[in-house]
Design an enzyme around this catalytic site. Structure first.
Site, PDB file in Angstrom:
ATOM      1  CG  ASP A  35     -34.822  -7.422  -4.735  1.00 36.82           C
ATOM      2  OD1 ASP A  35     -34.532  -6.613  -3.818  1.00 36.82           O
ATOM      3  OD2 ASP A  35     -33.988  -7.817  -5.566  1.00 36.82           O
ATOM      4  CB  ILE A  36     -35.202  -7.465   0.867  1.00 37.59           C
ATOM      5  CG1 ILE A  36     -33.730  -7.379   0.502  1.00 37.59           C
ATOM      6  CG2 ILE A  36     -35.587  -8.871   1.307  1.00 37.59           C
ATOM      7  CD1 ILE A  36     -32.789  -7.556   1.681  1.00 37.59           C
ATOM      8  CG  ASN A  90     -27.716  -7.327 -12.706  1.00 34.62           C
ATOM      9  OD1 ASN A  90     -27.939  -6.778 -13.777  1.00 34.62           O
ATOM     10  ND2 ASN A  90     -28.397  -7.055 -11.613  1.00 34.62           N
ATOM     11  N   GLY A  96     -23.534  -4.955 -11.822  1.00 33.99           N
ATOM     12  CA  GLY A  96     -24.420  -4.796 -10.672  1.00 33.99           C
ATOM     13  C   GLY A  96     -24.696  -6.063  -9.888  1.00 33.99           C
ATOM     14  CD  GLN A  97     -23.426 -12.162 -10.124  1.00 30.22           C
ATOM     15  OE1 GLN A  97     -22.745 -12.080 -11.134  1.00 30.22           O
ATOM     16  NE2 GLN A  97     -23.737 -13.311  -9.570  1.00 30.22           N
ATOM     17  CG  HIS A 103     -29.823 -13.353  -8.788  1.00 29.76           C
ATOM     18  ND1 HIS A 103     -28.470 -13.403  -8.518  1.00 29.76           N
ATOM     19  CD2 HIS A 103     -30.164 -12.041  -8.757  1.00 29.76           C
ATOM     20  CE1 HIS A 103     -28.014 -12.185  -8.325  1.00 29.76           C
ATOM     21  NE2 HIS A 103     -29.026 -11.325  -8.477  1.00 29.76           N
ATOM     22  CG  HIS A 105     -32.957  -8.868 -10.788  1.00 24.72           C
ATOM     23  ND1 HIS A 105     -33.006  -8.280  -9.543  1.00 24.72           N
ATOM     24  CD2 HIS A 105     -31.677  -9.251 -10.975  1.00 24.72           C
ATOM     25  CE1 HIS A 105     -31.807  -8.300  -9.010  1.00 24.72           C
ATOM     26  NE2 HIS A 105     -30.972  -8.892  -9.863  1.00 24.72           N
TER      27      HIS A 105
END
Length: 117
Positions: A35-36, A90, A96-97, A103, A105
């Site tokens: 994750d960035i 999410n 929070g998507q 995907h 996390h």
């Protein structure tokens, strides 16, 4: 159409290789990358290569692909040597998507509090 790459999807572009990502694992059906904006020392996203807008749609339309994503969360945790970790899907903006491509996390490397958020 579900399952088809979307021109405006960040994660579809990562799958296609047109946007760079730090990929840590790849299978025939999934890609896992860092994750960035990490929320834990280890924060990796596991996505299906096929486009589904969220985990609920993915699970309903392609349960085997959803299982592949979930299995890859364990493989990522194993490679990262995480003794414990959290897997989060999410689903919807209220949860929070922010990227409309299913995907998971994988978060680890620190204690997690409950309840989250």
């Amino acid at each position: 159409m579900a399952g088809e790459p979307q021109d405006d999807c960040l994660f579809c572009k990562i799958v296609a290789g047109t946007i760079p990502a730090t990929i840590v694992r790849e299978t025939d059906t999934t890609v896992a990358f860092r994750d960035i904006n990490p929320q834990a020392p280890t924060h990796i996203l596991v996505i299906p290569k096929a486009h589904y807008k969220n985990a609920a749609v993915l699970g309903a339309e392609e349960p085997q692909l959803a299982a592949d994503v979930l299995a890859e969360t364990q493989a990522v945790a194993d490679e990262e040597k995480l003794e414990s970790y959290r897997t989060v899907f999410n689903t919807g903006s209220g949860a929070g998507q922010t990227v409309w491509h299913a995907h998971a996390h994988v978060l680890g490397g620190r204690g997690m509090q409950w309840p989250p958020g």
